[in-house]
Design a protein around this motif. Structure first.
Motif, PDB file in Angstrom:
ATOM      1  N   ALA A   1       0.832  -1.212   0.000  1.00  0.00           N
ATOM      2  CA  ALA A   1       0.000   0.000   0.000  1.00  0.00           C
ATOM      3  C   ALA A   1       0.863   1.257   0.000  1.00  0.00           C
ATOM      4  CB  ALA A   1      -0.943  -0.011   1.199  1.00  0.00           C
ATOM      5  N   GLU A   2       1.907   1.256   0.796  1.00  0.00           N
ATOM      6  CA  GLU A   2       2.795   2.428   0.842  1.00  0.00           C
ATOM      7  C   GLU A   2       3.463   2.655  -0.515  1.00  0.00           C
ATOM      8  OE1 GLU A   2       5.821   4.237   4.008  1.00  0.00           O
ATOM      9  OE2 GLU A   2       6.462   2.278   3.235  1.00  0.00           O
ATOM     10  N   ASN A   3       3.943   1.586  -1.128  1.00  0.00           N
ATOM     11  CA  ASN A   3       4.560   1.724  -2.448  1.00  0.00           C
ATOM     12  C   ASN A   3       3.570   2.283  -3.464  1.00  0.00           C
ATOM     13  OD1 ASN A   3       6.979   0.757  -1.496  1.00  0.00           O
ATOM     14  ND2 ASN A   3       6.778  -1.264  -2.423  1.00  0.00           N
ATOM     15  N   GLU A   4       2.351   1.776  -3.443  1.00  0.00           N
ATOM     16  CA  GLU A   4       1.336   2.259  -4.378  1.00  0.00           C
ATOM     17  C   GLU A   4       1.069   3.761  -4.167  1.00  0.00           C
ATOM     18  OE1 GLU A   4      -0.595   0.303  -7.004  1.00  0.00           O
ATOM     19  OE2 GLU A   4       1.466  -0.326  -6.677  1.00  0.00           O
ATOM     20  N   CYS A   5       0.945   4.167  -2.921  1.00  0.00           N
ATOM     21  CA  CYS A   5       0.714   5.589  -2.624  1.00  0.00           C
ATOM     22  C   CYS A   5       1.886   6.435  -3.091  1.00  0.00           C
ATOM     23  CB  CYS A   5       0.452   5.796  -1.134  1.00  0.00           C
ATOM     24  SG  CYS A   5      -1.151   5.146  -0.620  1.00  0.00           S
ATOM     25  N   ASN A   6       3.110   5.938  -2.910  1.00  0.00           N
ATOM     26  CA  ASN A   6       4.291   6.667  -3.380  1.00  0.00           C
ATOM     27  C   ASN A   6       4.320   6.803  -4.895  1.00  0.00           C
ATOM     28  OD1 ASN A   6       5.218   7.048  -0.769  1.00  0.00           O
ATOM     29  ND2 ASN A   6       6.599   5.290  -0.820  1.00  0.00           N
ATOM     30  N   LEU A   7       3.633   5.904  -5.586  1.00  0.00           N
ATOM     31  CA  LEU A   7       3.524   5.967  -7.043  1.00  0.00           C
ATOM     32  C   LEU A   7       2.303   6.759  -7.503  1.00  0.00           C
ATOM     33  CD1 LEU A   7       4.532   2.277  -7.841  1.00  0.00           C
ATOM     34  CD2 LEU A   7       5.875   4.343  -8.327  1.00  0.00           C
ATOM     35  N   GLY A   8       1.579   7.343  -6.546  1.00  0.00           N
ATOM     36  CA  GLY A   8       0.418   8.163  -6.890  1.00  0.00           C
ATOM     37  C   GLY A   8      -0.862   7.370  -7.100  1.00  0.00           C
ATOM     38  N   ARG A   9      -0.875   6.119  -6.667  1.00  0.00           N
ATOM     39  CA  ARG A   9      -2.074   5.290  -6.798  1.00  0.00           C
ATOM     40  C   ARG A   9      -2.700   5.074  -5.428  1.00  0.00           C
ATOM     41  NH1 ARG A   9       1.215   2.295 -10.980  1.00  0.00           N
ATOM     42  NH2 ARG A   9       1.994   0.960  -9.306  1.00  0.00           N
ATOM     43  N   PRO A  10      -3.974   4.666  -5.409  1.00  0.00           N
ATOM     44  CA  PRO A  10      -4.638   4.382  -4.126  1.00  0.00           C
ATOM     45  C   PRO A  10      -4.078   3.131  -3.467  1.00  0.00           C
ATOM     46  CG  PRO A  10      -6.092   3.869  -5.969  1.00  0.00           C
ATOM     47  CD  PRO A  10      -4.874   4.497  -6.553  1.00  0.00           C
ATOM     48  N   MET A  11      -4.479   2.914  -2.224  1.00  0.00           N
ATOM     49  CA  MET A  11      -3.999   1.778  -1.431  1.00  0.00           C
ATOM     50  C   MET A  11      -4.538   0.467  -2.000  1.00  0.00           C
ATOM     51  SD  MET A  11      -4.573   3.385   2.373  1.00  0.00           S
ATOM     52  CE  MET A  11      -3.967   1.938   3.256  1.00  0.00           C
ATOM     53  N   LEU A  12      -3.692  -0.277  -2.679  1.00  0.00           N
ATOM     54  CA  LEU A  12      -4.102  -1.535  -3.307  1.00  0.00           C
ATOM     55  C   LEU A  12      -4.622  -2.535  -2.276  1.00  0.00           C
ATOM     56  CD1 LEU A  12      -4.290  -3.118  -5.955  1.00  0.00           C
ATOM     57  CD2 LEU A  12      -1.871  -3.678  -5.707  1.00  0.00           C
ATOM     58  N   SER A  13      -4.214  -2.394  -1.045  1.00  0.00           N
ATOM     59  CA  SER A  13      -4.679  -3.294   0.022  1.00  0.00           C
ATOM     60  C   SER A  13      -6.156  -3.109   0.348  1.00  0.00           C
ATOM     61  CB  SER A  13      -3.840  -3.097   1.283  1.00  0.00           C
ATOM     62  OG  SER A  13      -3.916  -1.760   1.731  1.00  0.00           O
ATOM     63  N   ALA A  14      -6.803  -2.126  -0.256  1.00  0.00           N
ATOM     64  CA  ALA A  14      -8.238  -1.928  -0.040  1.00  0.00           C
ATOM     65  C   ALA A  14      -9.071  -3.092  -0.565  1.00  0.00           C
ATOM     66  CB  ALA A  14      -8.707  -0.623  -0.693  1.00  0.00           C
ATOM     67  N   VAL A  15      -8.472  -3.950  -1.386  1.00  0.00           N
ATOM     68  CA  VAL A  15      -9.214  -5.095  -1.934  1.00  0.00           C
ATOM     69  C   VAL A  15      -9.099  -6.330  -1.048  1.00  0.00           C
ATOM     70  CG1 VAL A  15      -9.018  -4.243  -4.313  1.00  0.00           C
ATOM     71  CG2 VAL A  15      -7.345  -5.916  -3.441  1.00  0.00           C
TER      72      VAL A  15
ATOM     73  N   ARG B   1     -16.751   4.608   4.769  1.00  0.00           N
ATOM     74  CA  ARG B   1     -16.860   5.427   3.560  1.00  0.00           C
ATOM     75  C   ARG B   1     -15.484   5.554   2.885  1.00  0.00           C
ATOM     76  NH1 ARG B   1     -20.137   8.850   5.293  1.00  0.00           N
ATOM     77  NH2 ARG B   1     -18.680  10.120   6.472  1.00  0.00           N
ATOM     78  N   PHE B   2     -14.446   5.800   3.688  1.00  0.00           N
ATOM     79  CA  PHE B   2     -13.096   5.893   3.137  1.00  0.00           C
ATOM     80  C   PHE B   2     -12.722   4.593   2.423  1.00  0.00           C
ATOM     81  CE2 PHE B   2      -8.652   4.668   3.569  1.00  0.00           C
ATOM     82  CZ  PHE B   2      -8.063   5.649   2.773  1.00  0.00           C
ATOM     83  N   TRP B   3     -12.966   3.471   3.097  1.00  0.00           N
ATOM     84  CA  TRP B   3     -12.619   2.183   2.496  1.00  0.00           C
ATOM     85  C   TRP B   3     -13.340   1.976   1.164  1.00  0.00           C
ATOM     86  CZ3 TRP B   3     -15.839  -2.561   3.029  1.00  0.00           C
ATOM     87  CH2 TRP B   3     -15.301  -3.626   2.319  1.00  0.00           C
ATOM     88  N   GLN B   4     -14.642   2.244   1.124  1.00  0.00           N
ATOM     89  CA  GLN B   4     -15.409   2.066  -0.110  1.00  0.00           C
ATOM     90  C   GLN B   4     -14.861   2.954  -1.224  1.00  0.00           C
ATOM     91  OE1 GLN B   4     -17.570  -0.224  -0.766  1.00  0.00           O
ATOM     92  NE2 GLN B   4     -18.001  -1.001   1.265  1.00  0.00           N
ATOM     93  N   GLU B   5     -14.550   4.199  -0.885  1.00  0.00           N
ATOM     94  CA  GLU B   5     -14.022   5.130  -1.891  1.00  0.00           C
ATOM     95  C   GLU B   5     -12.628   4.703  -2.357  1.00  0.00           C
ATOM     96  OE1 GLU B   5     -14.319   8.947   0.034  1.00  0.00           O
ATOM     97  OE2 GLU B   5     -16.500   9.017  -0.229  1.00  0.00           O
ATOM     98  N   GLU B   6     -11.808   4.252  -1.421  1.00  0.00           N
ATOM     99  CA  GLU B   6     -10.452   3.819  -1.780  1.00  0.00           C
ATOM    100  C   GLU B   6     -10.508   2.562  -2.646  1.00  0.00           C
ATOM    101  OE1 GLU B   6      -6.237   4.741  -1.291  1.00  0.00           O
ATOM    102  OE2 GLU B   6      -8.104   5.839  -1.159  1.00  0.00           O
ATOM    103  N   LYS B   7     -11.396   1.647  -2.320  1.00  0.00           N
ATOM    104  CA  LYS B   7     -11.561   0.422  -3.111  1.00  0.00           C
ATOM    105  C   LYS B   7     -12.000   0.766  -4.536  1.00  0.00           C
ATOM    106  CE  LYS B   7     -14.875  -2.282  -1.994  1.00  0.00           C
ATOM    107  NZ  LYS B   7     -15.849  -3.264  -1.519  1.00  0.00           N
TER     108      LYS B   7
END
Length: 126
Positions: free
Chosen positions: A61-75, A107-113
């Motif tokens: 998740a941290e790597n994804e955020c550093n690349l400008g993407r959302p937290m992939l762990s949301a799935v 709500r955050f989780w749903q939006e991030e997913k």
């Protein structure tokens, strides 16, 4: 400065888990903590499993955020169908979540997913 320790990056298990998360995202699905534990060769329950799976997902998740993407762990969800407390703690540490109520977290989780689904659909459309 990294928020998450560097234990799994650049390992075979990291790549396998990353592929599992991308596959779930591409198909607008989910995967489970138990499926991640199995990929990592961990027991399917217990505090050790939870701790190690949390480290792995945190690094991804941290790597994804550093690349400008959302937290992939949301799935990734637990047996109750929602992410564990570590997901929300990391989101706060990364500055992505300010709310503390159950409704704000959900709500955050749903939006991030949904953001994860959108990000991976855009990148891999034929």
């Amino acid at each position: 400065m990294p928020v998450v320790s560097d234990k799994y990056r650049r390992t075979r298990e990291y790549l396998l888990v990353y592929c599992e998360l991308i596959s779930a995202a591409r198909y607008k699905g989910i995967t489970t903590y138990q499926a991640i534990a199995k990929i990592m060769g961990l027991p399917l329950k217990g505090s050790h499993m939870g701790k190690e799976v949390g480290k792995m997902l945190g690094e991804i998740a941290e790597n994804e955020c550093n690349l400008g993407r959302p937290m992939l762990s949301a799935v990734v969800v637990g047996v109750d169908g929602s992410p564990g407390p570590g997901f929300f703690s990391l989101a706060k540490a990364l500055g992505k979540l300010q709310g503390v109520s159950k409704d704000e977290k959900r709500r955050f989780w749903q939006e991030e997913k949904e953001a994860v689904y959108t990000a991976w659909q855009k990148e891999f459309k034929a």
